[in-house]
Motif scaffolding. Structure first.
Motif, PDB file in Angstrom:
ATOM      1  N   ALA A 301      -1.231  -1.384   1.772  1.00 21.76           N
ATOM      2  CA  ALA A 301      -0.158  -2.720   1.687  1.00 21.76           C
ATOM      3  C   ALA A 301       0.322  -3.014   2.869  1.00 21.76           C
ATOM      4  CB  ALA A 301       0.978  -2.314   0.524  1.00 21.76           C
ATOM      5  N   VAL A 302       0.293  -4.499   3.162  1.00 18.87           N
ATOM      6  CA  VAL A 302       0.636  -4.792   4.451  1.00 18.87           C
ATOM      7  C   VAL A 302       1.980  -5.835   3.884  1.00 18.87           C
ATOM      8  CG1 VAL A 302       0.499  -6.412   6.350  1.00 18.87           C
ATOM      9  CG2 VAL A 302      -1.555  -4.989   5.574  1.00 18.87           C
ATOM     10  N   VAL A 303       3.290  -5.597   4.617  1.00 20.60           N
ATOM     11  CA  VAL A 303       4.377  -6.280   4.214  1.00 20.60           C
ATOM     12  C   VAL A 303       4.634  -7.138   5.280  1.00 20.60           C
ATOM     13  CG1 VAL A 303       6.825  -6.059   3.494  1.00 20.60           C
ATOM     14  CG2 VAL A 303       5.360  -4.444   2.900  1.00 20.60           C
ATOM     15  N   ALA A 308       1.585 -10.339  13.108  1.00 18.55           N
ATOM     16  CA  ALA A 308       1.405  -8.967  12.991  1.00 18.55           C
ATOM     17  C   ALA A 308       0.632  -8.536  11.881  1.00 18.55           C
ATOM     18  CB  ALA A 308       2.691  -8.010  13.260  1.00 18.55           C
ATOM     19  N   GLY A 309       1.345  -8.996  10.711  1.00 18.29           N
ATOM     20  CA  GLY A 309       0.617  -8.713   9.352  1.00 18.29           C
ATOM     21  C   GLY A 309      -0.810  -9.390   9.009  1.00 18.29           C
ATOM     22  N   MET A 310      -0.902 -10.535   9.428  1.00 11.09           N
ATOM     23  CA  MET A 310      -2.179 -11.040   9.392  1.00 11.09           C
ATOM     24  C   MET A 310      -3.296 -10.285  10.224  1.00 11.09           C
ATOM     25  SD  MET A 310      -1.251 -15.168   9.579  1.00 11.09           S
ATOM     26  CE  MET A 310      -3.124 -15.611   9.700  1.00 11.09           C
ATOM     27  N   THR A 311      -2.838  -9.869  11.386  1.00  6.22           N
ATOM     28  CA  THR A 311      -3.750  -8.975  12.314  1.00  6.22           C
ATOM     29  C   THR A 311      -4.160  -7.795  11.884  1.00  6.22           C
ATOM     30  OG1 THR A 311      -2.724 -10.059  14.461  1.00  6.22           O
ATOM     31  CG2 THR A 311      -4.088  -8.012  14.631  1.00  6.22           C
ATOM     32  N   ALA A 312      -3.135  -7.008  11.378  1.00  3.71           N
ATOM     33  CA  ALA A 312      -3.166  -5.613  10.647  1.00  3.71           C
ATOM     34  C   ALA A 312      -3.927  -5.934   9.366  1.00  3.71           C
ATOM     35  CB  ALA A 312      -1.829  -5.086  10.051  1.00  3.71           C
ATOM     36  N   ALA A 313      -4.027  -6.947   8.432  1.00  4.30           N
ATOM     37  CA  ALA A 313      -4.709  -7.015   7.378  1.00  4.30           C
ATOM     38  C   ALA A 313      -6.244  -7.370   7.787  1.00  4.30           C
ATOM     39  CB  ALA A 313      -4.199  -8.186   6.392  1.00  4.30           C
ATOM     40  N   ALA A 314      -6.440  -8.148   8.981  1.00  4.26           N
ATOM     41  CA  ALA A 314      -7.852  -8.557   9.267  1.00  4.26           C
ATOM     42  C   ALA A 314      -8.502  -7.229   9.737  1.00  4.26           C
ATOM     43  CB  ALA A 314      -7.772  -9.350  10.407  1.00  4.26           C
ATOM     44  N   GLU A 315      -7.906  -6.435  10.541  1.00  6.52           N
ATOM     45  CA  GLU A 315      -8.511  -5.220  11.048  1.00  6.52           C
ATOM     46  C   GLU A 315      -8.676  -4.256  10.035  1.00  6.52           C
ATOM     47  OE1 GLU A 315      -9.591  -4.698  14.376  1.00  6.52           O
ATOM     48  OE2 GLU A 315      -9.195  -6.662  14.452  1.00  6.52           O
ATOM     49  N   LYS A 318     -11.665  -5.408   8.129  1.00  8.41           N
ATOM     50  CA  LYS A 318     -13.057  -4.882   8.660  1.00  8.41           C
ATOM     51  C   LYS A 318     -13.522  -3.575   8.510  1.00  8.41           C
ATOM     52  CE  LYS A 318     -12.186  -8.394  12.425  1.00  8.41           C
ATOM     53  NZ  LYS A 318     -11.887  -8.433  13.703  1.00  8.41           N
ATOM     54  N   LYS A 319     -12.560  -2.479   8.260  1.00  9.05           N
ATOM     55  CA  LYS A 319     -12.935  -1.138   8.135  1.00  9.05           C
ATOM     56  C   LYS A 319     -13.209  -0.813   6.660  1.00  9.05           C
ATOM     57  CE  LYS A 319     -10.113   0.126  12.431  1.00  9.05           C
ATOM     58  NZ  LYS A 319     -11.525   0.370  13.261  1.00  9.05           N
ATOM     59  N   GLY A 320     -12.898  -1.714   5.812  1.00 11.82           N
ATOM     60  CA  GLY A 320     -13.384  -1.600   4.363  1.00 11.82           C
ATOM     61  C   GLY A 320     -12.081  -1.144   3.282  1.00 11.82           C
ATOM     62  N   TYR A 321     -10.942  -1.255   3.895  1.00 10.98           N
ATOM     63  CA  TYR A 321      -9.765  -1.002   3.215  1.00 10.98           C
ATOM     64  C   TYR A 321      -9.336  -2.038   2.255  1.00 10.98           C
ATOM     65  CZ  TYR A 321      -8.951   2.828   6.394  1.00 10.98           C
ATOM     66  OH  TYR A 321      -9.023   4.307   6.880  1.00 10.98           O
ATOM     67  N   ALA A 322      -8.955  -2.014   0.926  1.00 14.74           N
ATOM     68  CA  ALA A 322      -8.521  -2.746  -0.017  1.00 14.74           C
ATOM     69  C   ALA A 322      -7.266  -3.082   0.361  1.00 14.74           C
ATOM     70  CB  ALA A 322      -8.436  -2.337  -1.337  1.00 14.74           C
ATOM     71  N   VAL A 323      -6.768  -4.444   0.978  1.00 19.53           N
ATOM     72  CA  VAL A 323      -5.592  -4.713   1.541  1.00 19.53           C
ATOM     73  C   VAL A 323      -4.859  -5.716   0.853  1.00 19.53           C
ATOM     74  CG1 VAL A 323      -4.492  -5.738   3.514  1.00 19.53           C
ATOM     75  CG2 VAL A 323      -6.623  -4.277   3.878  1.00 19.53           C
ATOM     76  N   THR A 324      -3.818  -5.552   0.307  1.00 23.56           N
ATOM     77  CA  THR A 324      -2.747  -6.551  -0.173  1.00 23.56           C
ATOM     78  C   THR A 324      -1.955  -6.857   0.871  1.00 23.56           C
ATOM     79  OG1 THR A 324      -3.244  -5.588  -2.415  1.00 23.56           O
ATOM     80  CG2 THR A 324      -1.411  -7.091  -2.295  1.00 23.56           C
ATOM     81  N   MET A 325      -1.644  -8.279   1.009  1.00 21.91           N
ATOM     82  CA  MET A 325      -0.618  -8.743   2.271  1.00 21.91           C
ATOM     83  C   MET A 325       0.437  -9.411   1.237  1.00 21.91           C
ATOM     84  SD  MET A 325      -1.071 -10.692   5.756  1.00 21.91           S
ATOM     85  CE  MET A 325      -1.808 -12.192   4.816  1.00 21.91           C
ATOM     86  N   PHE A 326       1.722  -8.874   1.304  1.00 22.07           N
ATOM     87  CA  PHE A 326       2.732  -9.431   0.626  1.00 22.07           C
ATOM     88  C   PHE A 326       3.668 -10.275   1.453  1.00 22.07           C
ATOM     89  CE2 PHE A 326       1.919  -5.351  -1.452  1.00 22.07           C
ATOM     90  CZ  PHE A 326       1.713  -5.671  -2.688  1.00 22.07           C
ATOM     91  N   GLU A 327       4.197 -11.524   0.982  1.00 17.74           N
ATOM     92  CA  GLU A 327       4.947 -12.507   1.899  1.00 17.74           C
ATOM     93  C   GLU A 327       6.257 -12.990   0.836  1.00 17.74           C
ATOM     94  OE1 GLU A 327       7.136 -14.793   3.846  1.00 17.74           O
ATOM     95  OE2 GLU A 327       5.279 -13.843   4.761  1.00 17.74           O
ATOM     96  N   ALA A 328       7.345 -12.571   1.443  1.00 19.02           N
ATOM     97  CA  ALA A 328       8.515 -12.952   0.819  1.00 19.02           C
ATOM     98  C   ALA A 328       8.702 -14.432   0.314  1.00 19.02           C
ATOM     99  CB  ALA A 328       9.804 -12.577   1.285  1.00 19.02           C
ATOM    100  N   LEU A 329       8.088 -15.240   1.043  1.00 19.13           N
ATOM    101  CA  LEU A 329       8.449 -16.843   0.928  1.00 19.13           C
ATOM    102  C   LEU A 329       7.118 -17.163   0.050  1.00 19.13           C
ATOM    103  CD1 LEU A 329       9.934 -17.613   4.272  1.00 19.13           C
ATOM    104  CD2 LEU A 329      11.284 -17.283   1.999  1.00 19.13           C
ATOM    105  N   HIS A 330       7.318 -18.658  -0.267  1.00 19.77           N
ATOM    106  CA  HIS A 330       6.081 -19.152  -0.997  1.00 19.77           C
ATOM    107  C   HIS A 330       4.825 -19.522  -0.460  1.00 19.77           C
ATOM    108  CE1 HIS A 330       8.539 -22.621   0.691  1.00 19.77           C
ATOM    109  NE2 HIS A 330       7.099 -23.289   0.497  1.00 19.77           N
TER     110      HIS A 330
END
Length: 372
Positions: A301-303, A308-315, A318-330
Motif C-alpha cells: 500500500a502506498v499512502v 513521492a507516492g507516484m515514484t514509489a508506486a512506479a518503482e 517495476k519489481k512486480g509488487y501488487a501496488v495500491t495507491m491511496f489518495e484522500a482527495l477525489h
C-alpha cells in the motif's frame, strides 16, 4: 431572530461598461498579434445565450467578448481565483463563475442558473483544457445537463487556427491567420426534442476542430521551442528526452533532428520521419505505456499520490509488487494537482502519468483517508 439578508445580484451595470471598454482597447492588439478575424454575432438580438466554445489560446475569452454585445459571464476554473489582487480585479470587472475541475460542481450550476435568471449570457469551454496536438479529444458530457437545466438558446462559437498560431506547448505566438465566429445556434424548442445522446453528439460535432493538417502557414523563428514538453518517446530509440532549438526538435539519445515547419508538418532532417503532424506523434507517445511485469504476489500500500507516492508506486510495480495507491482527495496527483496552478503544470500531464501507473498494474483509489 435571523435578519432577512437580500441576496446581491450577480450582474452589475459596470460589467457591461468594462467589457465594452476592454474590447475596444484590446481589439487592435489581438488582431495584430494573433492575426484573427473576429466575426460579430449579428443575430444576437437582446436575448441571453449559453455560449459554448472550443478552447485554443489564452485569449479565447477576449475573442468571444469581441463577437458579442454586452457582458459575458465565463465559467472559469478555480485556478484563476487564487491569484491574489488579479483575482479580485477579475471579480470586480467581469464576475466569472467559479467551477471545480474534474467534479460535478453543484454550486457552479446554481450560479449559472442565477445568472441566466438575471438575463446574463454565460460562456463555457466544455473541453476544459487546450489540446497539445490540435485535435479536440474530449467534451465534458455534463454539458448536456447544463444545457437542459438552463433552457437557453445555445450559441456555438468556433475558434480556428489557434493551434497554428499559439500551440499549448509553446511560449511564442506565430504569424498566421485565425478566425472566430458563431457557427450555429440551437434553440430551446429544438433542445427539448433531443435525447441526451443526440445533444452530446451535436455539441461534439459543432465544437470539434482538427488542426492536424497543412491548412496555412504559421511562422516564428522558434517554431519548435518547448515541443519537448509534449514528447517522451522517440520512434527510433524508445523512451528518451528531447531538446529544441529554433524550428528543430532533437532526440538526445539517437541525435535525430526533426523540423517543425510553418505548415505544422514534421520533417526529418536527412531522413523520412514516420509522423507528419504533432497529433500523429503524440498518439504514439500516449500509446507507449509501460508494460505490466509478472507479479510477485506481494501486496504493498502506498499512502498518498503526490510526487513521492507516484515514484514509489512506479518503482514497486517495476519489481512486480501488487501496488495500491491511496489518495484522500477525489483526484490522484497530490500537490501536482492541487498545489501547482494549471499554467505551471497542466493537469493533463499529471493525468497521463497516473494512466501510465495504472498500465503498470497500480490500483489507484481516491477519496480514501488512511490513518483516521
Amino acid at each position: 431572530m435571523k435578519k432577512n439578508i437580500k441576496k446581491q445580484p450577480w450582474i452589475k451595470p459596470r460589467h457591461k461598461v468594462i467589457t465594452r471598454l476592454a474590447a475596444s482597447i484590446l481589439y487592435p492588439y489581438v488582431k495584430f498579434e494573433y492575426g484573427i478575424k473576429i466575426e460579430r454575432f449579428k443575430d444576437q438580438g437582446n436575448r441571453p445565450y449559453l455560449v459554448l466554445y472550443n478552447h485554443q489560446t489564452g485569449f479565447d475569452q477576449f475573442f468571444l467578448g469581441m463577437a458579442f454585445r454586452g457582458a459575458i459571464y465565463y465559467v472559469a476554473t478555480e485556478d484563476i481565483f487564487s491569484l491574489g489582487f488579479l483575482s479580485s480585479l477579475l471579480r470586480f470587472a467581469v464576475e466569472p463563475i467559479p467551477i471545480k475541475k474534474q467534479t460535478t460542481d453543484i454550486a457552479a450550476v446554481k450560479n449559472c442558473v442565477k445568472v441566466a435568471k438575471e438575463g446574463g449570457t454565460i460562456a463555457i469551454a466544455p473541453e476544459g483544457n487546450r489540446t497539445y496536438h490540435g485535435r479536440t479529444v474530449y467534451i465534458n458530457p455534463s454539458i448536456v445537463s447544463l444545457i437542459k437545466v438552463l433552457k437557453m438558446p445555445v450559441a456555438f462559437f468556433r475558434i480556428e487556427g489557434g493551434f497554428g498560431v499559439h500551440p499549448r506547448w509553446s511560449d511564442v505566438i506565430r504569424k498566421g491567420k485565425m478566425r472566430a465566429y458563431v457557427a450555429d445556434v440551437l434553440e430551446p424548442e429544438t433542445i427539448k426534442t433531443m435525447t441526451d445522446e443526440e445533444l452530446a453528439s451535436y455539441v461534439q460535432e459543432k465544437l470539434y476542430v482538427d488542426e492536424a493538417k497543412a491548412d496555412g502557414h504559421f511562422y516564428h523563428a522558434k517554431n519548435a521551442e518547448y515541443m519537448e514538453r509534449v514528447f517522451y518517446v522517440c520512434p527510433y530509440c524508445g523512451l528518451s528526452e528531447f531538446e529544441t532549438h529554433d524550428d528543430t526538435i532533437t532526440c538526445k539519445k539517437c541525435k535525430k533532428e526533426i523540423q517543425y515547419t510553418s505548415s505544422k508538418e514534421l520533417k526529418g532532417i536527412g531522413f523520412d520521419f514516420p509522423f507528419r503532424f504533432v497529433a500523429d506523434w503524440y498518439r504514439e507517445n500516449v500509446n507507449a505505456m509501460p508494460e505490466k511485469v509478472e507479479s510477485t504476489g506481494i501486496k504493498v500500500a502506498v499512502v498518498g499520490s503526490g510526487p513521492a507516492g507516484m515514484t514509489a508506486a512506479a518503482e514497486l510495480a517495476k519489481k512486480g509488487y501488487a501496488v495500491t495507491m491511496f489518495e484522500a482527495l477525489h483526484t490522484a496527483g497530490g500537490v501536482l494537482v492541487y498545489g501547482i496552478p494549471e499554467f505551471r503544470l497542466p493537469k493533463a500531464i499529471v493525468a497521463n502519468e497516473i494512466t501510465k501507473l495504472e498500465a503498470q498494474g497500480v490500483e489507484v483509489m481516491t477519496n480514501m483517508v488512511i490513518g483516521r
